[in-house]
Design a protein around this motif. Structure first.
Motif, PDB file in Angstrom:
ATOM      1  N   PRO A 541      44.918  37.908  55.178  1.00  0.00           N
ATOM      2  CA  PRO A 541      43.818  38.326  54.299  1.00  0.00           C
ATOM      3  C   PRO A 541      44.066  37.829  52.869  1.00  0.00           C
ATOM      4  CG  PRO A 541      44.822  40.197  55.484  1.00  0.00           C
ATOM      5  CD  PRO A 541      45.775  39.044  55.559  1.00  0.00           C
ATOM      6  N   ILE A 542      43.091  37.115  52.313  1.00  0.00           N
ATOM      7  CA  ILE A 542      43.192  36.557  50.964  1.00  0.00           C
ATOM      8  C   ILE A 542      42.114  37.194  50.090  1.00  0.00           C
ATOM      9  CG2 ILE A 542      43.142  34.441  49.579  1.00  0.00           C
ATOM     10  CD1 ILE A 542      43.874  32.902  52.142  1.00  0.00           C
ATOM     11  N   SER A 543      42.492  37.673  48.924  1.00  0.00           N
ATOM     12  CA  SER A 543      41.560  38.337  47.999  1.00  0.00           C
ATOM     13  C   SER A 543      40.724  39.380  48.735  1.00  0.00           C
ATOM     14  CB  SER A 543      40.648  37.307  47.323  1.00  0.00           C
ATOM     15  OG  SER A 543      41.392  36.319  46.666  1.00  0.00           O
ATOM     16  N   PRO A 544      41.364  40.316  49.444  1.00  0.00           N
ATOM     17  CA  PRO A 544      40.601  41.235  50.287  1.00  0.00           C
ATOM     18  C   PRO A 544      40.152  42.487  49.549  1.00  0.00           C
ATOM     19  CG  PRO A 544      42.923  41.671  50.574  1.00  0.00           C
ATOM     20  CD  PRO A 544      42.814  40.544  49.551  1.00  0.00           C
ATOM     21  N   VAL A 545      39.206  43.207  50.169  1.00  0.00           N
ATOM     22  CA  VAL A 545      39.006  44.623  49.886  1.00  0.00           C
ATOM     23  C   VAL A 545      39.620  45.371  51.060  1.00  0.00           C
ATOM     24  CG1 VAL A 545      37.367  46.506  49.581  1.00  0.00           C
ATOM     25  CG2 VAL A 545      36.886  44.266  48.581  1.00  0.00           C
ATOM     26  N   THR A 546      40.544  46.274  50.782  1.00  0.00           N
ATOM     27  CA  THR A 546      41.159  47.066  51.851  1.00  0.00           C
ATOM     28  C   THR A 546      40.921  48.553  51.669  1.00  0.00           C
ATOM     29  OG1 THR A 546      43.316  47.318  50.752  1.00  0.00           O
ATOM     30  CG2 THR A 546      42.970  45.323  52.063  1.00  0.00           C
ATOM     31  N   ASP A 547      40.439  48.954  50.488  1.00  0.00           N
ATOM     32  CA  ASP A 547      40.179  50.366  50.199  1.00  0.00           C
ATOM     33  C   ASP A 547      38.908  50.429  49.360  1.00  0.00           C
ATOM     34  OD1 ASP A 547      40.082  52.981  49.349  1.00  0.00           O
ATOM     35  OD2 ASP A 547      42.180  53.095  48.757  1.00  0.00           O
ATOM     36  N   TRP A 548      37.781  50.733  50.002  1.00  0.00           N
ATOM     37  CA  TRP A 548      36.505  50.729  49.296  1.00  0.00           C
ATOM     38  C   TRP A 548      36.437  51.832  48.240  1.00  0.00           C
ATOM     39  CZ3 TRP A 548      33.562  46.626  49.508  1.00  0.00           C
ATOM     40  CH2 TRP A 548      33.611  45.802  50.640  1.00  0.00           C
ATOM     41  N   TYR A 549      37.254  52.860  48.394  1.00  0.00           N
ATOM     42  CA  TYR A 549      37.273  53.932  47.386  1.00  0.00           C
ATOM     43  C   TYR A 549      37.882  53.419  46.080  1.00  0.00           C
ATOM     44  CZ  TYR A 549      38.131  58.406  45.108  1.00  0.00           C
ATOM     45  OH  TYR A 549      38.150  59.441  44.207  1.00  0.00           O
ATOM     46  N   SER A 550      39.082  52.879  46.144  1.00  0.00           N
ATOM     47  CA  SER A 550      39.704  52.385  44.914  1.00  0.00           C
ATOM     48  C   SER A 550      38.985  51.144  44.391  1.00  0.00           C
ATOM     49  CB  SER A 550      41.190  52.085  45.145  1.00  0.00           C
ATOM     50  OG  SER A 550      41.370  51.096  46.139  1.00  0.00           O
ATOM     51  N   GLN A 551      38.405  50.334  45.284  1.00  0.00           N
ATOM     52  CA  GLN A 551      37.620  49.181  44.858  1.00  0.00           C
ATOM     53  C   GLN A 551      36.479  49.618  43.945  1.00  0.00           C
ATOM     54  OE1 GLN A 551      37.781  45.920  45.180  1.00  0.00           O
ATOM     55  NE2 GLN A 551      35.703  45.101  45.139  1.00  0.00           N
ATOM     56  N   ALA A 602      37.046  40.763  40.797  1.00  0.00           N
ATOM     57  CA  ALA A 602      36.117  41.155  41.855  1.00  0.00           C
ATOM     58  C   ALA A 602      36.811  41.983  42.926  1.00  0.00           C
ATOM     59  CB  ALA A 602      35.472  39.919  42.470  1.00  0.00           C
ATOM     60  N   THR A 603      37.913  41.478  43.438  1.00  0.00           N
ATOM     61  CA  THR A 603      38.733  42.231  44.391  1.00  0.00           C
ATOM     62  C   THR A 603      40.153  42.255  43.814  1.00  0.00           C
ATOM     63  OG1 THR A 603      39.210  40.245  45.703  1.00  0.00           O
ATOM     64  CG2 THR A 603      37.324  41.562  46.362  1.00  0.00           C
ATOM     65  N   PRO A 604      40.443  43.202  42.943  1.00  0.00           N
ATOM     66  CA  PRO A 604      41.725  43.211  42.230  1.00  0.00           C
ATOM     67  C   PRO A 604      42.921  43.191  43.171  1.00  0.00           C
ATOM     68  CG  PRO A 604      40.196  44.763  41.242  1.00  0.00           C
ATOM     69  CD  PRO A 604      39.552  44.292  42.505  1.00  0.00           C
ATOM     70  N   SER A 605      44.032  42.680  42.663  1.00  0.00           N
ATOM     71  CA  SER A 605      45.213  42.454  43.500  1.00  0.00           C
ATOM     72  C   SER A 605      45.773  43.734  44.097  1.00  0.00           C
ATOM     73  CB  SER A 605      46.299  41.741  42.695  1.00  0.00           C
ATOM     74  OG  SER A 605      46.696  42.515  41.573  1.00  0.00           O
ATOM     75  N   GLY A 606      45.446  44.875  43.503  1.00  0.00           N
ATOM     76  CA  GLY A 606      45.890  46.140  44.066  1.00  0.00           C
ATOM     77  C   GLY A 606      45.379  46.378  45.467  1.00  0.00           C
ATOM     78  N   GLN A 607      44.264  45.742  45.822  1.00  0.00           N
ATOM     79  CA  GLN A 607      43.735  45.878  47.179  1.00  0.00           C
ATOM     80  C   GLN A 607      44.698  45.298  48.209  1.00  0.00           C
ATOM     81  OE1 GLN A 607      40.642  47.345  48.199  1.00  0.00           O
ATOM     82  NE2 GLN A 607      40.865  48.192  46.136  1.00  0.00           N
ATOM     83  N   ALA A 608      45.235  44.129  47.931  1.00  0.00           N
ATOM     84  CA  ALA A 608      46.216  43.527  48.841  1.00  0.00           C
ATOM     85  C   ALA A 608      47.499  44.356  48.862  1.00  0.00           C
ATOM     86  CB  ALA A 608      46.513  42.092  48.415  1.00  0.00           C
ATOM     87  N   ARG A 609      47.896  44.859  47.699  1.00  0.00           N
ATOM     88  CA  ARG A 609      49.122  45.660  47.632  1.00  0.00           C
ATOM     89  C   ARG A 609      48.985  46.951  48.442  1.00  0.00           C
ATOM     90  NH1 ARG A 609      53.531  45.497  44.566  1.00  0.00           N
ATOM     91  NH2 ARG A 609      52.631  43.932  43.146  1.00  0.00           N
TER      92      ARG A 609
END
Length: 658
Positions: A541-551, A602-609
């Motif tokens: 996954p590259i530049s993902p959204v993994t948590d729509w709440y924190s996104q 747009a999809t901050p790096s915290g999503q991947a973390r």
């Protein structure tokens, strides 16, 4: 490089990229923004140029001369967006000769080559220009240096200058809107040399075009933030400072263009997930009455419009996997197609683009997986190739990148889905990598390298790569595109899974060696699919959204996710929560290489973390790679080399090719 095998992969990627690009160092390798004089006698195009495998490509404006591409002006830096005046005598273009990344207007007169003359500098960076129908003025779309780029452009701020501040100095955001965040309209008059601001304070103009010689139509909003584009409206501006709203829409509006006599306005209405990635319905608006007509383009999602005269409107678009161009007889409303081709006409852009001559010929950049980009003028007599980017490096890629074919299958609910399969020229079954496009509202075509550098690289190593267009993709009409809205990660999940099943049944794919890769929405889906099905041997996954709440509380397009999920982050149990991959991490068995850019807004790096740490907590093999100078995607060298090496090594480790 963490280990010798990854270092070896890095060297292989360097060899691959050098074989592809080095023979054309200093020459255009990708093309976009074609333009042509009204008589078809002269054509120009923007070319992306690599001088070495360092940084981003520069761009330059090229003219097609005797079958070759020749730079029109020798100034330093980058140049782009060249447009001929209506009489063909002057070429206007944008260049960043004074400061890298800050583009200003330049003019090249007398139909020649040589050194262009700079116009007075606008306060910011000019993103586009349009000549008035009478050729007396030039409209400039000017972005403040603190304005956001769209996610399709890589996200991050637009040319924000680095100030000389100490390393400890904080990043500050407050309630005040930074003046440099706005996009404004200016008008330059070549005869007098004057530059005048047109748009008033409080109006952010995302894009604009002329409506007759004395008015301008714009897609505008009252706020400059990237999220405001999704609710922007069509407005009419005159030179007295008056602004009048022409059209509001429950979805997105883009690509405004007024007729030369000001009698009509063309605009595209489309459900969109990214600014600048637009394919939809063609509307004609009467600026006097506000009456709207919807034009039948024979199921073509329109991606560009251009007035040939007051009664003829040219358009380009995508219909399923085809590129289409046509001309609308505006009084009667009938559209006649100039061409429909299986080749891509997008150039180095997201969707088909081009330029029309007065007699209805069309200039486009054409390519396919097996055809390097060409500049082509098409009319009743057929295609005339004006120039090609083919060189020994493209010959190399053709020798290793296998072949591409259209594949179709049926989703569980009976919907037909299609995509492009790139595969080695050998017998399967192959290890299969599913390459998920971004958006979600965008679409693959059969195009050079599939616009993703890892596709031909993986095929060259023995992998098949499926590039699917699930529900929500462009080119299938607005009903098809809207099927993903309110259901991201729902029915489209099974569009991918059924495509994999089909390729396994056909003997193309090895069911035990299936991987995923994707960027942006493709990054979300690469994270989501591994929570829904255990078949995947590896995912990137590259530049993902993994948590729509924190996104929702970190992204610069936060409310977009709420709209596309039809969810409320404050209400437990909505799709904001149930469609977040990080909350399903305990179901995952797939090793994941999670990639992000530290500058991504747009999809901050915290999503991947988040996903990486959730996987690690559940004992799933996971790696996290954050590139400190990259935004939405990894684009510059050598970071891109490093990414490709890690991707190659990840797949070779968990789903090796023969």
């Amino acid at each position: 490089m963490e280990d010798s095998e990854t270092a070896a992969a890095y060297r292989r990627v360097v060899e691959h990229l050098r074989a592809l690009h080095e023979p054309a160092f200093g020459r255009p390798q990708a093309l976009r923004e074609p333009h042509v004089t009204q008589d078809g006698g002269r054509a120009v195009v923007t070319g992306a140029v690599l001088d070495e495998l360092t940084g981003l490509p520069r761009t330059a404006v090229y003219a097609a001369v005797a079958g070759e591409l020749r730079a029109v002006s020798a100034g330093r830096g980058s140049a782009r967006w060249a447009r001929f005046s209506p009489d063909g005598g002057t070429l206007a273009f944008l260049a960043d000769r004074r400061e890298a990344g800050v583009f200003q207007l330049h003019l090249l007169r007398d139909k020649g080559f040589g050194e262009a003359v700079p116009a007075p500098e606008a306060p910011g960076s000019v993103e586009y220009l349009h000549w008035s129908p009478d050729g007396r003025r030039i409209l400039l779309g000017v972005s403040g240096l603190g304005a956001d780029r769209s996610s399709g452009e890589g996200s991050g701020s637009n040319n924000r200058r680095r100030t000389e501040r100490p390393s400890w100095y904080p990043e500050v955001e407050d309630d005040a809107t930074d003046d440099s965040a706005w996009r404004r309209l200016w008008v330059y008059t070549p005869a007098t040399g004057t530059l005048t601001r047109l748009s008033p304070d409080g109006l952010n103009c995302w894009e604009a075009g002329w409506c007759g010689p004395d008015q301008v139509v714009a897609i505008s909003s009252g706020e400059p933030g990237e999220d405001a584009w999704y609710t922007a409206r069509l407005s009419l501006l005159d030179f007295d400072g008056q602004v009048r709203e022409l059209l509001d829409s429950p979805v997105q509006l883009a690509l405004p263009a007024g007729a030369p006599d000001g009698s009509r306005v063309a605009v595209i209405e489309a459900v969109c997930s990214d600014r600048g990635v637009v394919a939809g319905d063609l509307l004609l608006v009467d600026p006097a009455t506000g009456v709207v007509r919807r034009i039948d383009t024979a199921r073509t999602d329109v991606t560009q419009v251009q007035w040939l005269d007051a009664d003829r409107l040219g358009y380009l678009g995508q219909r399923r996997l085809d590129s289409v161009a046509g001309i609308v007889d505006v009084p009667g409303g009938a559209a006649q197609e100039v061409f429909a081709t299986e080749l891509s006409c997008s150039g180095d852009a997201f969707y088909p683009t081009g330029a029309f001559t007065a007699d209805g010929r069309v200039l486009t950049v054409r390519d396919s997986y097996s055809l390097p980009p060409q500049l082509v003028l098409t009319g009743e007599s057929g295609d005339r190739v004006l120039a090609s980017t083919a060189h020994p490096g493209t010959d190399y890629l053709l020798s290793v990148a296998g072949e591409a074919e259209t594949v179709t299958w049926t989703a569980p609910d009976g919907l037909d889905i299609e995509g492009i399969l790139c595969r080695p020229e050998a017998q399967g079954p192959f290890p299969l990598v599913v390459n998920v496009h971004g958006g979600p509202i965008w679409a693959f075509q059969n195009c050079w390298s599939m616009r993703y550098p890892w596709v031909p690289l993986l095929v060259a190593q023995g992998y098949a790569v499926l590039n699917p267009n699930p529900r929500g993709s462009g080119g299938r009409g607005q009903e098809f595109a809207a099927r993903v809205v309110g259901d991201m990660g729902g029915a489209d999940t099974h569009d991918y899974l059924s495509g994999i099943d089909t390729l396994v049944e056909r003997g193309v794919a090895d069911k035990d060696r299936v991987g995923l890769i994707g960027r942006s929405y493709g990054g979300f889906m690469s994270s989501w699919l591994v929570t829904q099905d255990s078949r995947f041997a590896a995912a990137v996954p590259i530049s993902p959204v993994t948590d729509w709440y924190s996104q929702r509380f970190m992204s610069n397009i936060a409310s977009w996710g709420d709209r596309f999920l039809d969810g409320d982050p404050e209400t437990p149990g909505t799709l904001v929560h149930t469609r977040s991959p990080v909350l399903h991490a305990s179901k995952v068995r797939t090793p994941c290489l999670n990639v992000a850019g530290a500058l991504d807004r747009a999809t901050p790096s915290g999503q991947a973390r988040e996903f990486h740490q959730a996987l690690r907590a559940n004992g799933v093999p996971s790696a996290l790679v954050i590139y400190p100078e990259e935004g939405h995607g990894v684009r510059a060298y050598p970071a891109q080399i490093d990414l490709l090496a890690r991707v190659l090594r990840w797949f070779e480790r968990y789903l090796p090719a023969p």
